[in-house]
Design a protein around this motif. Structure first.
Motif, short mmCIF file in Angstrom:
data_model
loop_
_atom_site.label_atom_id
_atom_site.label_comp_id
_atom_site.label_asym_id
_atom_site.label_seq_id
_atom_site.Cartn_x
_atom_site.Cartn_y
_atom_site.Cartn_z
N ALA A 216 0.79 -1.23 0.12
CA ALA A 216 0.06 -0.04 0.09
C ALA A 216 0.90 1.11 -0.01
O ALA A 216 1.97 1.34 0.60
CB ALA A 216 -1.00 -0.05 1.09
N VAL A 217 0.41 2.11 -0.93
CA VAL A 217 1.27 3.52 -0.79
C VAL A 217 0.07 4.73 -0.70
O VAL A 217 -0.97 4.76 -1.47
CB VAL A 217 1.98 3.82 -2.06
CG1 VAL A 217 2.54 5.10 -2.30
CG2 VAL A 217 2.97 2.64 -2.40
N ALA A 235 -5.35 1.72 10.96
CA ALA A 235 -5.76 0.47 10.36
C ALA A 235 -4.51 -0.23 9.74
O ALA A 235 -4.05 -1.17 10.00
CB ALA A 235 -6.88 0.35 9.41
N LEU A 236 -3.77 0.66 9.05
CA LEU A 236 -2.32 0.31 8.15
C LEU A 236 -1.19 -0.28 9.26
O LEU A 236 -0.56 -0.88 9.01
CB LEU A 236 -1.97 1.25 7.34
CG LEU A 236 -2.75 1.62 6.31
CD1 LEU A 236 -2.26 2.72 5.50
CD2 LEU A 236 -2.92 0.40 5.09
N GLU A 237 -1.29 0.60 10.46
CA GLU A 237 -0.33 0.21 11.35
C GLU A 237 -0.29 -1.16 12.16
O GLU A 237 0.72 -1.57 12.61
CB GLU A 237 -0.43 1.15 12.68
CG GLU A 237 0.05 2.42 12.27
CD GLU A 237 -0.07 3.60 13.49
OE1 GLU A 237 -0.56 3.07 14.37
OE2 GLU A 237 0.34 4.68 13.42
N LYS A 238 -1.64 -1.70 11.77
CA LYS A 238 -1.64 -3.23 12.19
C LYS A 238 -1.02 -4.30 11.36
O LYS A 238 -1.21 -5.58 11.55
CB LYS A 238 -3.10 -3.55 12.11
CG LYS A 238 -4.07 -2.81 13.52
CD LYS A 238 -5.35 -3.16 13.29
CE LYS A 238 -6.23 -2.25 14.40
NZ LYS A 238 -7.59 -2.46 14.19
N PHE A 239 -0.29 -3.71 10.29
CA PHE A 239 0.35 -4.54 9.37
C PHE A 239 1.76 -4.40 9.16
O PHE A 239 2.27 -3.77 8.13
CB PHE A 239 -0.35 -4.76 7.91
CG PHE A 239 -1.77 -4.82 8.09
CD1 PHE A 239 -2.23 -6.12 7.87
CD2 PHE A 239 -2.52 -3.86 8.32
CE1 PHE A 239 -3.54 -6.37 7.98
CE2 PHE A 239 -3.99 -4.04 8.24
CZ PHE A 239 -4.60 -5.49 8.00
N PRO A 240 2.61 -4.40 10.16
CA PRO A 240 4.17 -4.20 10.16
C PRO A 240 4.69 -4.94 9.28
O PRO A 240 6.04 -4.39 8.64
CB PRO A 240 4.63 -4.33 11.73
CG PRO A 240 3.38 -5.06 12.33
CD PRO A 240 2.13 -4.77 11.46
N GLU A 241 4.37 -6.27 8.91
CA GLU A 241 5.13 -6.91 8.12
C GLU A 241 4.95 -6.63 6.72
O GLU A 241 5.42 -7.07 5.71
CB GLU A 241 4.78 -8.37 8.12
CG GLU A 241 3.24 -8.81 7.70
CD GLU A 241 2.08 -8.26 8.37
OE1 GLU A 241 0.90 -8.41 8.05
OE2 GLU A 241 2.20 -7.52 9.37
N ASN A 243 4.86 -4.10 3.06
CA ASN A 243 5.58 -3.04 2.49
C ASN A 243 4.70 -1.77 2.45
O ASN A 243 4.06 -1.81 0.97
CB ASN A 243 6.19 -3.60 1.26
CG ASN A 243 7.14 -2.68 0.79
OD1 ASN A 243 7.65 -1.71 1.26
ND2 ASN A 243 7.73 -2.79 -0.75
N ILE A 244 4.65 -0.91 3.32
CA ILE A 244 3.77 0.23 2.96
C ILE A 244 4.31 1.34 3.23
O ILE A 244 5.35 1.79 4.29
CB ILE A 244 2.58 0.00 4.40
CG1 ILE A 244 1.65 -1.13 4.27
CG2 ILE A 244 1.75 1.13 4.33
CD1 ILE A 244 0.77 -1.44 5.43
N ILE A 290 1.92 4.24 -6.47
CA ILE A 290 0.59 3.82 -5.99
C ILE A 290 0.00 2.81 -7.26
O ILE A 290 -0.79 2.05 -7.00
CB ILE A 290 -0.26 4.98 -5.93
CG1 ILE A 290 -1.50 4.70 -5.22
CG2 ILE A 290 -0.70 5.86 -7.22
CD1 ILE A 290 -2.53 5.87 -4.68
N THR A 291 0.66 3.07 -8.45
CA THR A 291 0.48 2.01 -9.54
C THR A 291 1.15 0.87 -9.40
O THR A 291 1.04 0.07 -10.56
CB THR A 291 0.64 2.75 -10.85
OG1 THR A 291 1.91 3.39 -10.86
CG2 THR A 291 -0.69 4.00 -11.09
N SER A 292 2.07 0.68 -8.53
CA SER A 292 2.76 -0.58 -8.32
C SER A 292 2.32 -1.20 -7.08
O SER A 292 3.13 -2.16 -6.44
CB SER A 292 4.07 -0.35 -8.32
OG SER A 292 4.74 0.31 -9.39
N SER A 293 1.25 -0.79 -6.32
CA SER A 293 0.83 -1.26 -5.05
C SER A 293 -0.25 -2.25 -5.10
O SER A 293 -1.02 -2.30 -5.99
CB SER A 293 0.48 0.04 -4.11
OG SER A 293 -0.68 0.45 -4.72
#
Length: 395
Positions: A216-217, A235-241, A243-244, A290-293
């Protein structure tokens, strides 16, 4: 000359947000399906639209006159992000293409049903604005036509063209010269502004060749529905694994008491300020990333509108997770594979798990085909002209 072919005379003003539609009509002229003439404001017939009305048109609102034989149709193309910005020109034109079209507002003449999470926001200012627009322009809503979602920016700075930078600079300079010298400029395939649009569009299509690099970007600001945006970052912080890459900014710079504080729970002030101060470096341009996410994440735009960055992702075809749009385009939206959050980002894990590498590629291929069917320049130009021709036929 074909008497049935439309001749479009476009008022050449600062139309930054309507340039994709302008490009679409140029493509239609190149195909021989219409004529396209740009007219400098000094040469435009003031009887067609009063000067004060023309001056009030924003850069998101273009005006042109379509001629068929000895008849004409006056048209506004409005890609504003909200029903807030409906122009008074609706009183003076025959057709008004509107990106912020809503059946509730423009057919039912009632305030649109907000998202469930918007109940915590004070919507009175929106209702009052709707009531004012309904009072002033409701009698003219029958002129409104569904239009494309808020389109991508086309007048990018020449530095973004990289290997074609010199050509872009030459086209830009030539275009400025011709606009000053020619009050009426008939379209030709060597038109420098058209060539610049082509460079930009080829750049956009090039994003389709990108490989999956990020999960995600996202780069947002607190300019609309701030707590809804902050919850996405939570919500994004719940996915530390994952590539954000993420960045959040304030819409009011260093103002110690920005307007959005009243929309944020007091016990979250510290968290939000820390989030604003956390500046992550993006290794590439936002468009490229963003077009590679795996998921392009789009909290609803200001006043429930479409957003230019959403249009960019539609071109590339990548999976989009967004609030379900309340404004309606002219094409069947279900022909795109779009994902909608129904629980204010608490379902983010479900969408990450669903979007495997294989599913990501399949989604891109499907959405690219849908884009080329409905939103590529020629289909957009044909939709505009077909709608105008239908107006001629019934009047």
């Amino acid at each position: 000359m074909d008497q049935d072919r439309l001749r479009i005379e476009w008022l050449d003003k600062a139309d930054r947000s309507v340039l994709y539609a302008k490009f679409a009509l140029m493509e239609l002229a190149r195909s021989g399906e219409a004529e396209f003439i740009q007219v400098h404001p000094s040469a435009f017939d003031e009887n067609l639209l009063p000067q004060e009305t023309r001056a009030a048109l924003s850069p998101a609102q273009a005006f042109f006159v379509a001629y068929q034989g000895n008849r004409h149709c006056k048209v506004v193309l409005d890609t504003s992000e909200s029903f807030f910005y409906l122009s008074s020109a609706i009183k003076d034109v025959d057709l008004y293409f509107c990106s912020a079209y809503s059946r509730e507002i423009h057919e039912g003449h009632r305030f649109l049903t907000p998202y469930s999470w918007q109940k915590r926001y004070d919507l009175d200012v929106y209702r009052r604005r709707f009531e004012r627009i309904e009072h002033d322009y409701g009698a003219y809503f029958e002129k409104l036509i569904r239009f494309i979602p808020f389109p991508v920016v086309m007048d990018m700075p020449v530095r973004r063209f990289r290997r074609t930078k010199q050509a872009a600079i030459l086209f830009w300079l030539a275009g400025r010269f011709l606009r000053k010298r020619l009050p009426r400029k008939r379209f030709g395939a060597l038109d420098p502004e058209y060539r610049l649009f082509k460079l930009r569009y080829d750049q956009l299509l090039g994003y389709r060749d990108h490989h999956l690099e990020y999960d995600a970007v996202i780069r947002e600001s607190l300019w609309a529905w701030p707590w809804h945006r902050v919850q996405l970052y939570k919500a994004l912080e719940k996915f530390p694994e994952k590539n954000i890459f993420s960045s959040l900014s304030s819409a009011q710079g260093d103002d110690p008491n920005p307007w959005w504080l009243k929309e944020i729970p007091k016990n979250e002030y510290g968290y939000v300020r820390n989030l604003l101060n956390s500046k992550q470096t993006f290794p590439k341009s936002y468009e490229e990333m963003i077009t590679s996410s795996r998921l392009a994440l789009f909290p609803t735009g200001k006043h429930w509108g479409w957003r230019a960055i959403t249009f960019l992702s539609l071109i590339a075809g990548g999976p989009i997770l967004m609030d379900r749009p309340l404004f309606e385009p002219y094409f069947p939206l279900e022909d795109f594979r779009l994902l909608y959050t129904e629980n204010e980002w608490s379902d983010l894990a479900t969408f990450f798990n669903r979007m495997t590498d294989e599913q990501w590629q399949m989604t891109r291929q499907h959405n690219q085909t849908a884009f080329d069917t409905y939103l590529a320049p020629l289909p957009v130009g044909r939709y505009i002209c077909r709608t105008v021709q239908e107006w001629f036929e019934r009047t």
